[in-house]
Design an enzyme around this catalytic site. Structure first.
Site, PDB file in Angstrom:
ATOM      1  N   PHE A   1      32.960  23.381  20.850  1.00  0.00           N
ATOM      2  CA  PHE A   1      33.804  22.483  21.630  1.00  0.00           C
ATOM      3  C   PHE A   1      34.557  21.510  20.717  1.00  0.00           C
ATOM      4  O   PHE A   1      35.757  21.290  20.854  1.00  0.00           O
ATOM      5  CB  PHE A   1      32.869  21.739  22.597  1.00  0.00           C
ATOM      6  CG  PHE A   1      33.481  20.596  23.312  1.00  0.00           C
ATOM      7  CD1 PHE A   1      34.356  20.826  24.359  1.00  0.00           C
ATOM      8  CD2 PHE A   1      33.184  19.296  22.951  1.00  0.00           C
ATOM      9  CE1 PHE A   1      34.920  19.769  25.037  1.00  0.00           C
ATOM     10  CE2 PHE A   1      33.752  18.229  23.617  1.00  0.00           C
ATOM     11  CZ  PHE A   1      34.619  18.473  24.668  1.00  0.00           C
ATOM     12  N   GLU A   2      33.819  20.998  19.729  1.00  0.00           N
ATOM     13  CA  GLU A   2      34.394  20.033  18.783  1.00  0.00           C
ATOM     14  C   GLU A   2      35.474  20.705  17.918  1.00  0.00           C
ATOM     15  O   GLU A   2      36.550  20.145  17.706  1.00  0.00           O
ATOM     16  CB  GLU A   2      33.243  19.517  17.912  1.00  0.00           C
ATOM     17  CG  GLU A   2      33.584  18.431  16.962  1.00  0.00           C
ATOM     18  CD  GLU A   2      32.341  17.974  16.195  1.00  0.00           C
ATOM     19  OE1 GLU A   2      31.208  18.392  16.537  1.00  0.00           O
ATOM     20  OE2 GLU A   2      32.497  17.207  15.243  1.00  0.00           O
TER      21      GLU A   2
ATOM     22  N   ASP B   1      33.775  12.136  20.732  1.00  0.00           N
ATOM     23  CA  ASP B   1      35.162  12.607  20.615  1.00  0.00           C
ATOM     24  C   ASP B   1      36.072  11.818  21.551  1.00  0.00           C
ATOM     25  O   ASP B   1      37.187  12.252  21.833  1.00  0.00           O
ATOM     26  CB  ASP B   1      35.254  14.111  20.909  1.00  0.00           C
ATOM     27  CG  ASP B   1      34.744  14.446  22.298  1.00  0.00           C
ATOM     28  OD1 ASP B   1      34.247  13.537  22.998  1.00  0.00           O
ATOM     29  OD2 ASP B   1      34.831  15.630  22.687  1.00  0.00           O
TER      30      ASP B   1
ATOM     31  N   ASP C   1      27.751  11.198  27.187  1.00  0.00           N
ATOM     32  CA  ASP C   1      28.777  11.280  28.243  1.00  0.00           C
ATOM     33  C   ASP C   1      29.721  10.082  28.151  1.00  0.00           C
ATOM     34  O   ASP C   1      29.268   8.942  28.229  1.00  0.00           O
ATOM     35  CB  ASP C   1      28.107  11.299  29.622  1.00  0.00           C
ATOM     36  CG  ASP C   1      27.221  12.523  29.782  1.00  0.00           C
ATOM     37  OD1 ASP C   1      27.751  13.635  29.861  1.00  0.00           O
ATOM     38  OD2 ASP C   1      25.978  12.357  29.802  1.00  0.00           O
TER      39      ASP C   1
ATOM     40  N   GLU D   1      16.208  12.423  19.239  1.00  0.00           N
ATOM     41  CA  GLU D   1      17.581  12.716  19.694  1.00  0.00           C
ATOM     42  C   GLU D   1      17.681  12.485  21.199  1.00  0.00           C
ATOM     43  O   GLU D   1      16.807  12.897  21.967  1.00  0.00           O
ATOM     44  CB  GLU D   1      17.987  14.167  19.378  1.00  0.00           C
ATOM     45  CG  GLU D   1      19.428  14.392  19.835  1.00  0.00           C
ATOM     46  CD  GLU D   1      19.992  15.777  19.571  1.00  0.00           C
ATOM     47  OE1 GLU D   1      19.323  16.613  18.938  1.00  0.00           O
ATOM     48  OE2 GLU D   1      21.123  16.016  20.027  1.00  0.00           O
TER      49      GLU D   1
ATOM     50  N   GLU E   1      16.220  15.303  26.985  1.00  0.00           N
ATOM     51  CA  GLU E   1      17.348  15.731  27.829  1.00  0.00           C
ATOM     52  C   GLU E   1      16.837  15.749  29.276  1.00  0.00           C
ATOM     53  O   GLU E   1      15.674  16.058  29.515  1.00  0.00           O
ATOM     54  CB  GLU E   1      17.831  17.124  27.378  1.00  0.00           C
ATOM     55  CG  GLU E   1      18.888  17.798  28.226  1.00  0.00           C
ATOM     56  CD  GLU E   1      20.156  16.967  28.444  1.00  0.00           C
ATOM     57  OE1 GLU E   1      20.848  16.630  27.476  1.00  0.00           O
ATOM     58  OE2 GLU E   1      20.437  16.647  29.623  1.00  0.00           O
TER      59      GLU E   1
ATOM     60  N   ASP F   1      14.520  10.781  31.534  1.00  0.00           N
ATOM     61  CA  ASP F   1      15.505   9.760  31.174  1.00  0.00           C
ATOM     62  C   ASP F   1      15.075   9.104  29.854  1.00  0.00           C
ATOM     63  O   ASP F   1      13.978   8.536  29.759  1.00  0.00           O
ATOM     64  CB  ASP F   1      15.562   8.722  32.308  1.00  0.00           C
ATOM     65  CG  ASP F   1      16.576   7.619  32.048  1.00  0.00           C
ATOM     66  OD1 ASP F   1      17.149   7.559  30.945  1.00  0.00           O
ATOM     67  OD2 ASP F   1      16.788   6.814  32.975  1.00  0.00           O
TER      68      ASP F   1
HETATM   69  C1  LIG Z   1      28.152  15.374  26.950  1.00  0.00           C
HETATM   70  S1  LIG Z   1      26.529  15.980  26.795  1.00  0.00           S
HETATM   71  C2  LIG Z   1      26.371  16.253  25.045  1.00  0.00           C
HETATM   72  C3  LIG Z   1      25.275  17.196  24.704  1.00  0.00           C
HETATM   73  C4  LIG Z   1      24.998  17.436  23.220  1.00  0.00           C
HETATM   74  N1  LIG Z   1      24.512  16.244  22.552  1.00  0.00           N
HETATM   75  C5  LIG Z   1      26.202  18.014  22.499  1.00  0.00           C
HETATM   76  O1  LIG Z   1      26.644  17.398  21.526  1.00  0.00           O
HETATM   77  O2  LIG Z   1      26.674  19.064  22.916  1.00  0.00           O
HETATM   78  C6  LIG Z   1      25.501  14.542  27.050  1.00  0.00           C
HETATM   79  C7  LIG Z   1      24.103  14.907  27.463  1.00  0.00           C
HETATM   80  O3  LIG Z   1      23.297  13.734  27.518  1.00  0.00           O
HETATM   81  C8  LIG Z   1      22.390  13.874  28.598  1.00  0.00           C
HETATM   82  N2  LIG Z   1      21.964  12.510  28.993  1.00  0.00           N
HETATM   83  C9  LIG Z   1      22.749  11.513  29.442  1.00  0.00           C
HETATM   84  N3  LIG Z   1      22.029  10.409  29.667  1.00  0.00           N
HETATM   85  C10 LIG Z   1      20.732  10.721  29.371  1.00  0.00           C
HETATM   86  C11 LIG Z   1      19.521   9.998  29.416  1.00  0.00           C
HETATM   87  N4  LIG Z   1      19.481   8.727  29.825  1.00  0.00           N
HETATM   88  N5  LIG Z   1      18.390  10.624  29.045  1.00  0.00           N
HETATM   89  C12 LIG Z   1      18.418  11.913  28.619  1.00  0.00           C
HETATM   90  N6  LIG Z   1      19.541  12.651  28.555  1.00  0.00           N
HETATM   91  C13 LIG Z   1      20.689  12.062  28.922  1.00  0.00           C
HETATM   92  C14 LIG Z   1      23.175  14.605  29.672  1.00  0.00           C
HETATM   93  O4  LIG Z   1      22.344  15.284  30.579  1.00  0.00           O
HETATM   94  C15 LIG Z   1      24.031  15.563  28.835  1.00  0.00           C
HETATM   95  O5  LIG Z   1      23.420  16.812  28.690  1.00  0.00           O
END
Ligand SMILES: C[S@@+](CC[C@H](N)C(=O)[O-])C[C@H]1O[C@@H](n2cnc3c(N)ncnc32)[C@H](O)[C@@H]1O
Length: 287
Positions: free
Chosen positions: A268-269, A192, A156, A81, A106, A133
């Site tokens: 949230f969803e 979303d 994001d 994930e 994450e 990352d």
């Molecule tokens: C909008 S949040 C959604 C979190 C979760 N999946 C949810 O549905 O609530 C997106 C997450 O992806 C993480 N993220 C973005 N790019 C990433 C990357 N390249 N590697 C690891 N995490 C990443 C961000 O830190 C953030 O916590």
């Protein structure tokens, strides 16, 4: 290529295993899909990191990870994930699907603490975390043809047009994802944000190694003629940001699926659904 230190503050400060688990995320010339937000790790999250980190948190490394060994010798299917946020969905899926192992990535330290806390509370044994990352984790630590599935939920959306280049789902990254999946493995995404859903669909549908499992047909609604890629941009290999072609704007495309029952809806969803906002699930199978 210049490597610049991006993060100076250690989020797991003064902890015995800090150097082993926290590798500074360095800045390369690649555009990142995240910015590291300042966020406090709570006492409970920190306790979870201290107590459960050594067992469940895998340090980033520059070489391939032995997945079976990482899960204490388990030969269960391995699902990756990307971007688990605070980990509520990840923990629920891992509890529900005890026949699978989940490697969750994450960058945000409080999220790592929060999910470790949920692992402790739920006595989950089929989850491992990496705080780094995901692009680098996939490149360096995950062997080709080794994953049975990949989940990317609510990546994001980077709403502003000038930030679209930061969106994770672009052709180059998708090719990396495909290379790490086994044959017949699946890729499941949810978002979303309608415009990002359409970007995901067009980028993924264009990959001949992926089969969209949807039976519905859709037309593009959120991109306009002013967004299309120019011939000059198409010819440049350096263009990394997705832009649709004129043909894609006019065509019908294989679309979305019903939310698979293993993916729980988030608070949230649910709030968004009550307000009439959409959520789009995409599921692909690797040929
Ligand atoms: C909008 S949040 C959604 C979190 C979760 N999946 C949810 O549905 O609530 C997106 C997450 O992806 C993480 N993220 C973005 N790019 C990433 C990357 N390249 N590697 C690891 N995490 C990443 C961000 O830190 C953030 O916590």
């Amino acid at each position: 290529m210049p490597i610049v230190r991006l993060v100076g503050i250690h989020p797991f400060q003064n902890k015995p295993f800090k150097d082993k688990y926290f590798v500074n995320i360095t800045r390369t010339d690649r555009i990142r899909s995240f910015v590291l937000r300042a966020g406090r790790t709570t006492t409970g999250q920190q306790r979870a990191i201290d107590e459960l980190g050594p067992q469940f948190l895998i340090p980033f490394q520059e070489h391939v990870l032995d997945l079976q060994q990482a899960f204490s010798g388990s030969s269960r299917p391995k699902i990756l994930e990307i971007g688990f946020g605070m980990g509520e969905t990840t923990a629920k899926i891992a509890a529900l699907r005890s026949e699978d192992d989940f490697l969750a990535i994450e960058v945000h330290p409080p999220g790592v603490g929060a999910l470790l806390k949920l692992i402790g509370e739920g006595n989950l044994t089929n989850l491992r975390l990496i705080r780094h990352d995901a692009v680098e984790v996939l490149e360096k630590m995950i062997a080709p043809n080794s994953l049975d599935g990949i989940h990317i939920y609510f990546a994001d959306p980077w709403h502003k047009k000038r930030h679209h280049k930061r969106r994770l789902i672009q052709a180059q990254f998708v090719k990396l994802l495909i290379s790490r999946l086994k044959s017949a493995a699946y890729l499941h995404l949810a978002t979303d944000w309608h415009n990002y859903a359409e970007q995901m669909l067009l980028v993924l549908n264009a990959e001949s190694d992926l089969e969209n499992t949807s039976r519905e047909k859709i037309s593009v609604e959120t991109f306009a003629a002013t967004d299309i890629v120019s011939k000059i941009e198409l010819a440049k290999e350096s263009v990394k940001e997705f832009k649709p072609t004129l043909e894609q704007l006019g065509a019908e495309h294989a679309g979305y699926v019903e939310r698979p029952s293993y993916r729980p809806t988030t608070k949230f969803e649910n709030r968004g659904i009550k307000l009439g906002h959409g959520v789009w699930d995409l599921v692909y199978k690797k040929n």
